[in-house]
Design a protein around this motif. Structure first.
Motif, mmCIF file in Angstrom:
data_model
loop_
_atom_site.group_PDB
_atom_site.id
_atom_site.type_symbol
_atom_site.label_atom_id
_atom_site.label_comp_id
_atom_site.label_asym_id
_atom_site.label_seq_id
_atom_site.Cartn_x
_atom_site.Cartn_y
_atom_site.Cartn_z
ATOM 1 N N GLY A 350 0.749 -1.316 0.177
ATOM 2 C CA GLY A 350 -0.146 0.161 -0.038
ATOM 3 C C GLY A 350 0.999 1.144 -0.032
ATOM 4 N N ALA A 351 0.121 2.478 -0.583
ATOM 5 C CA ALA A 351 1.045 3.623 -0.572
ATOM 6 C C ALA A 351 1.246 4.233 0.820
ATOM 7 N N ASP A 352 0.509 4.086 1.765
ATOM 8 C CA ASP A 352 0.728 4.509 2.965
ATOM 9 C C ASP A 352 0.065 4.026 4.012
ATOM 10 N N ILE A 353 0.890 2.718 4.627
ATOM 11 C CA ILE A 353 0.276 1.852 5.697
ATOM 12 C C ILE A 353 0.722 2.207 7.196
ATOM 13 N N LYS A 354 0.097 2.268 8.081
ATOM 14 C CA LYS A 354 0.405 2.612 9.661
ATOM 15 C C LYS A 354 0.085 1.618 10.350
ATOM 16 N N ILE A 355 1.014 1.010 11.104
ATOM 17 C CA ILE A 355 0.810 -0.227 12.152
ATOM 18 C C ILE A 355 1.398 0.391 13.448
ATOM 19 N N SER A 356 0.694 0.088 14.431
ATOM 20 C CA SER A 356 1.215 0.554 15.616
ATOM 21 C C SER A 356 0.490 -0.201 16.968
ATOM 22 N N ASN A 357 1.148 -0.347 17.856
ATOM 23 C CA ASN A 357 0.687 -0.852 19.371
ATOM 24 C C ASN A 357 0.687 -2.399 19.293
ATOM 25 N N ILE A 358 1.027 -3.086 18.404
ATOM 26 C CA ILE A 358 0.891 -4.570 18.357
ATOM 27 C C ILE A 358 1.941 -5.427 18.602
ATOM 28 N N LYS A 359 2.060 -6.541 18.947
ATOM 29 C CA LYS A 359 3.218 -7.575 19.067
ATOM 30 C C LYS A 359 2.811 -8.678 18.208
ATOM 31 N N PHE A 360 3.829 -8.742 17.177
ATOM 32 C CA PHE A 360 3.509 -9.890 16.043
ATOM 33 C C PHE A 360 4.528 -11.110 16.368
ATOM 34 N N VAL A 361 4.193 -12.229 16.563
ATOM 35 C CA VAL A 361 4.865 -13.325 16.906
ATOM 36 C C VAL A 361 4.869 -14.458 15.721
ATOM 37 N N GLN A 362 5.932 -14.879 15.253
ATOM 38 C CA GLN A 362 6.192 -15.722 14.019
ATOM 39 C C GLN A 362 6.543 -17.046 14.317
ATOM 40 N N HIS A 363 5.971 -18.111 13.889
ATOM 41 C CA HIS A 363 6.514 -19.396 14.116
ATOM 42 C C HIS A 363 6.455 -20.303 12.836
ATOM 43 N N ALA A 365 8.174 -20.384 10.321
ATOM 44 C CA ALA A 365 8.142 -19.564 9.006
ATOM 45 C C ALA A 365 9.108 -19.705 8.055
ATOM 46 N N VAL A 366 8.931 -19.559 6.827
ATOM 47 C CA VAL A 366 9.578 -19.753 5.604
ATOM 48 C C VAL A 366 10.312 -18.388 5.332
ATOM 49 N N GLU A 367 9.591 -17.359 5.278
ATOM 50 C CA GLU A 367 10.017 -16.092 4.999
ATOM 51 C C GLU A 367 9.847 -15.142 6.194
ATOM 52 N N GLY A 368 10.212 -13.933 5.963
ATOM 53 C CA GLY A 368 10.281 -13.007 7.169
ATOM 54 C C GLY A 368 9.072 -12.521 7.533
ATOM 55 N N ILE A 369 9.055 -11.675 8.557
ATOM 56 C CA ILE A 369 7.943 -11.124 9.265
ATOM 57 C C ILE A 369 7.217 -10.169 8.806
ATOM 58 N N LEU A 370 7.992 -9.495 8.025
ATOM 59 C CA LEU A 370 7.335 -8.186 7.324
ATOM 60 C C LEU A 370 8.017 -7.854 6.076
ATOM 61 N N ILE A 371 7.568 -7.724 5.283
ATOM 62 C CA ILE A 371 8.023 -7.167 3.741
ATOM 63 C C ILE A 371 7.463 -6.076 3.121
ATOM 64 N N ILE A 372 8.091 -4.897 2.897
ATOM 65 C CA ILE A 372 7.527 -3.913 2.185
ATOM 66 C C ILE A 372 8.025 -3.842 0.941
ATOM 67 N N HIS A 373 7.069 -4.139 0.059
ATOM 68 C CA HIS A 373 7.512 -4.249 -1.576
ATOM 69 C C HIS A 373 7.584 -2.870 -2.163
ATOM 70 N N ARG A 374 6.709 -2.096 -1.740
ATOM 71 C CA ARG A 374 6.585 -0.766 -2.420
ATOM 72 C C ARG A 374 5.604 0.051 -1.507
ATOM 73 N N GLY A 375 5.785 1.352 -1.827
ATOM 74 C CA GLY A 375 4.855 2.325 -0.911
ATOM 75 C C GLY A 375 5.702 2.518 0.283
ATOM 76 N N LYS A 376 4.998 3.202 1.349
ATOM 77 C CA LYS A 376 5.420 3.569 2.510
ATOM 78 C C LYS A 376 4.680 2.752 3.602
ATOM 79 N N THR A 377 5.604 2.122 4.578
ATOM 80 C CA THR A 377 4.898 1.266 5.580
ATOM 81 C C THR A 377 5.507 2.124 6.983
ATOM 82 N N THR A 378 4.622 2.550 8.029
ATOM 83 C CA THR A 378 5.177 3.030 9.311
ATOM 84 C C THR A 378 4.744 2.125 10.391
#
Length: 594
Positions: A350-363, A365-378
């Protein structure tokens, strides 16, 4: 030479070999595994109290529950693959010598017997036990393990068929068809990794016609390096999810996620998030029991509010529209856990994504926990408990991470690609293989990533706090720059005197700017904890300077002059100040040349 290999890509590669033998680069004083499990003196706040015997983990392939765990070896980074092939396996061999060099390598690191493996083909998997290894043939002598375990796509593939097939093969199987059964003792770590090196080579690098080419060249330089770069760096998985855009009726919706909705919670939400002073007029509210369904229901401009609770999801958060995802409370109270094998946890385009106040737990996994392909992520005030790599910031993407905590990545905590923009402020990045990995592997047509690092604490990572991966040519240019200038002066070359003078002025401006910045940083904090700030600035200055000169030279050869030839105007510098580097296994900053 690669006959009989499985056609599909297998597992990747894991960490470099344990310290039982001399795999580790001779110039490095410590084995690569040490950083994550340091001694208590250098890692007093480390949460790993029980030191494991092996640095690798095991897993059972999906749908293969009858089989024992096999070694999970999917976290090897590019420069570790590169170093293994260049320094330990192939060196300066010719194409006709590949098998010989590989056999010599295996003799040094492979356990010749006493280990079990899953014999994997496109049709079946069978559990076997290795009794000997024919190094010259790159084959293992095996027998069926007890109890007999087999999984086949063909119903008529019986035990008798397996025995007959083994007899035809004289009980000798290609090493690359074997997946080593997990053993927590650490004895078979190098065996699993060595076989994976061989498997990866013959599946992705070796070509059947290589031996037919001219034999008077360095096979690694001519074939292995470019193919390895093509496979590893050329692979950029692009998300195929499409943005929905604005809802047809133009309405924006607030999605509320809670496993149960009590009156007290509803009143608090109305007071804090849903009253008119927080919203523009009337809003529509939709309720969901899990965050994944809320994300999937979003259109452009929607908001997702996740109430306190522990949510387990089995899919990927594919976010293609500009939305806000926020936890209602503290991160430790809003936990989203991903289980089951699959791709990335959070996939952003997305062009402008905002994520706040969350705990992400990964188990698992094959790939990473967060990938930003394009756009802006905060990402603000979040906790990322990783499994493989952490955050990946692709070319042309923008990532802002503030007041967050990232840990546990078996690769890099944050992986930054060329041409991206990354702002990191007041974060903790720790207990990863590398803290931050900056990639500058492409040619001069790609800008170096724009990175701002302010007041981050980067500690207890296995390798370096920050690693810069760059082409060898930049280092060579940097080393020879002063010699070249002196030679030009001695020879009194006058043909391009004005251009040379302008180029020297630009370089002097860069050096002065870098020096000024570093002096400022040193005045800010003179402790050893922030020495890495100066190293990072200095290295980025050197790379951007050489890249700028290369670009100008190419344009000059084409008869093109740049409208703005001032390197300073291209914003090649960003803020790197106030960061603390503590107890990283190899130090604050390192450079890998390829």
């Amino acid at each position: 030479m690669a006959d009989g290999l499985p056609s599909g890509g297998g597992l990747g590669l894991g960490a470099m070999a344990p310290e039982r033998t001399n795999w580790a680069a001779e110039e490095e004083p410590e084995p690569l595994e040490k950083g994550l499990f340091q001694d208590e003196e250098s890692c007093s706040d480390c949460s790993y109290h029980d030191k494991p015997v092996t640095s690798l983990q095991g897993f059972v392939p999906e749908g293969k529950t009858l089989f024992p765990e096999i070694f999970q070896t999917s976290q090897l980074l590019f420069y570790e693959r590169f170093r293994a092939y260049q320094d330990y396996i192939l060196a300066d061999c010719k194409a006709s010598e590949v098998r010989e060099f590989t056999a010599e390598f295996l003799e040094k690191v492979l356990e010749p017997s006493g280990w079990r493996a899953v014999w994997h083909t496109n049709v079946f998997e069978v559990l076997v036990e290795v009794t000997d290894v024919d190094f010259a043939a790159l084959k293992a002598v095996v027998k069926l393990a007890e109890p007999y375990v087999c999984d086949s796509e063909v119903n008529t593939f019986t035990l008798d068929c397996v025995k007959e097939l083994l007899e035809l093969k004289e009980c000798r199987l290609p090493l690359q068809e074997l997946w080593v059964v997990f053993d927590g003792s650490g004895v078979f770590d190098q065996t699993a990794l060595a076989i994976e090196h061989v498997r990866f080579f013959y599946q992705n690098i070796w070509r059947s016609w290589d031996e037919e080419e001219e034999d008077e060249y360095d096979y690694f330089v001519r074939c292995v390096e470019p193919r390895l770069r093509l496979y590893v760096f050329g692979y950029q998985k692009n998300s195929n999810i499409q943005a929905k855009g604005i809802r047809p009726n133009g309405q924006k919706i607030t999605h509320v996620v809670s496993s149960t909705m009590m009156t007290g919670l509803l009143r608090a939400l109305l007071r804090d998030k849903l009253c008119e002073e927080h919203c523009e007029g009337e809003i529509e509210v939709q309720f969901h029991r899990d965050p994944l369904s809320a994300i999937n229901a979003c259109f452009e401009g929607d908001t997702v509010i996740v109430c306190p609770g522990h949510y387990v999801v089995h899919g990927t958060f594919s976010i293609a529209d500009s939305i806000e995802l926020e936890g209602y409370g503290l991160p430790d109270d809003i936990v989203i856990e991903k289980r089951g094998k699959g791709d990335t946890f959070v996939d952003c385009t997305g062009a402008d994504i905002k994520i706040s106040n969350i705990k992400f737990v990964q188990h698992d996994a094959v790939e990473g926990i967060l990938i930003i392909h394009r756009g802006k992520t905060t990402l603000e005030n979040c906790v990322l408990q990783c499994e493989t790599t952490g955050v990946t910031v692709r070319t042309s993407a923008e990532f802002l991470m503030k007041n967050s905590d990232l840990y546990g990545a078996k690769g890099a905590g944050i992986e930054i690609y060329p041409g991206s923009k990354c702002i990191l402020s007041d974060n903790g990045i720790h207990h990863c293989k590398e803290g931050i990995l900056i990639k500058d592997f492409l040619d001069e047509h790609y800008d170096i990533p724009k990175i701002s690092m302010v007041n981050n604490v980067i500690h207890n990572n296995e390798g370096y706090g920050v690693v810069l991966v760059k082409p060898t040519i930049f280092s060579e240019l940097q080393d020879n720059a002063h010699d070249g200038i002196e030679e030009n002066k001695a020879l009194k070359i006058q043909t391009s005197e004005e251009a040379d003078a302008a180029e020297r002025v630009d370089l002097e401006e860069l050096i002065q700017c870098a020096t000024g910045r570093m002096e400022l940083y040193e005045r800010t904090d003179l402790s050893e904890q922030v020495e890495g700030n100066c190293e990072i600035v200095n290295e980025l200055v050197a790379v951007s300077t050489q890249k700028g000169h290369m670009k100008k030279k190419r344009l000059s050869e084409l008869g093109i002059t740049q409208a703005d030839d001032n390197l300073m105007s291209q914003e090649m510098f960003v803020a790197i100040v106030g960061n603390q580097f503590k107890w990283n296994g190899k130090g604050s900053f390192g450079t890998f040349l390829f």
